[in-house]
Motif scaffolding. Structure first.
Motif, short mmCIF file in Angstrom:
data_model
loop_
_atom_site.label_atom_id
_atom_site.label_comp_id
_atom_site.label_asym_id
_atom_site.label_seq_id
_atom_site.Cartn_x
_atom_site.Cartn_y
_atom_site.Cartn_z
N LYS A 1 26.08 -47.73 -2.21
CA LYS A 1 26.02 -46.53 -1.41
C LYS A 1 27.64 -46.16 -0.74
O LYS A 1 27.81 -45.33 -0.24
CB LYS A 1 25.10 -46.10 -0.40
CG LYS A 1 23.63 -46.09 -0.92
CD LYS A 1 23.30 -44.84 -1.60
CE LYS A 1 21.91 -44.81 -2.10
NZ LYS A 1 21.72 -43.49 -2.61
N GLU B 1 29.91 -43.36 -1.92
CA GLU B 1 29.32 -41.85 -1.67
C GLU B 1 29.39 -41.67 -0.23
O GLU B 1 29.98 -40.77 0.42
CB GLU B 1 27.72 -41.83 -1.91
CG GLU B 1 27.12 -40.59 -1.57
CD GLU B 1 25.77 -40.48 -2.11
OE1 GLU B 1 24.96 -39.68 -1.90
OE2 GLU B 1 25.21 -41.73 -2.58
N ARG C 1 25.84 -33.73 7.76
CA ARG C 1 25.54 -34.43 6.34
C ARG C 1 25.57 -35.86 6.38
O ARG C 1 24.67 -36.55 5.64
CB ARG C 1 26.49 -33.65 5.45
CG ARG C 1 26.24 -32.28 5.01
CD ARG C 1 27.09 -31.74 3.87
NE ARG C 1 28.41 -31.69 4.13
CZ ARG C 1 28.92 -30.50 4.58
NH1 ARG C 1 27.94 -29.33 5.15
NH2 ARG C 1 30.29 -30.40 5.06
N MET D 1 22.41 -38.91 5.47
CA MET D 1 22.85 -39.69 4.59
C MET D 1 22.37 -41.34 5.01
O MET D 1 22.03 -42.08 4.42
CB MET D 1 24.04 -39.93 4.05
CG MET D 1 24.59 -38.88 3.18
SD MET D 1 26.31 -38.78 2.95
CE MET D 1 26.32 -40.15 1.77
N SER E 1 21.46 -44.99 3.35
CA SER E 1 22.83 -45.47 3.01
C SER E 1 23.12 -46.96 3.74
O SER E 1 24.11 -47.69 3.16
CB SER E 1 24.16 -44.71 3.34
OG SER E 1 23.59 -43.37 2.47
#
Length: 100
Positions: free
Chosen positions: A14, A17, A73, A77, A81
């Motif tokens: 992760k 990203e 955002r 996550m 993550s």
């Protein structure tokens, strides 16, 4: 003046990203009223760790920056993550012109 240090350790799959999402925070944060500076970097010895350091005029500036959609955002996550809970430290500081 408020100084915030925020560190996260991403799961290896992760990391890229999360890095991309963190990068989206920087420019809008720096343009936010009361944000003196904000930097997000990778740990040189652990490429899955990221450290954000931000300096704000006051708590209201911190709240303005943290209420931005880019931050929302990233926060959404984090549960999937990260390998460990994030570290968050807030320092209350003052400028002393004799020390500069």
């Amino acid at each position: 003046m408020i100084i915030l240090r925020f560190k996260v350790h991403a799961k290896p799959d992760k990391s890229e990203e999360l890095m991309a999402a963190l990068a989206e925070i920087i420019t809008p944060a720096r343009a936010t009223e009361g944000v003196i500076n904000l930097d997000i970097a990778r740990d040189l010895l652990d490429p899955n760790s990221f450290i954000a350091t931000a300096i704000y005029d006051d708590g209201a500036a911190l709240e303005r920056q943290e209420s931005r959609p880019e931050v929302d955002r990233v926060m959404a996550m984090l549960p999937e993550s990260l390998e460990a809970p994030p570290e968050r430290t807030i320092f209350d500081a003052s400028r002393n012109p004799t020390l500069v």
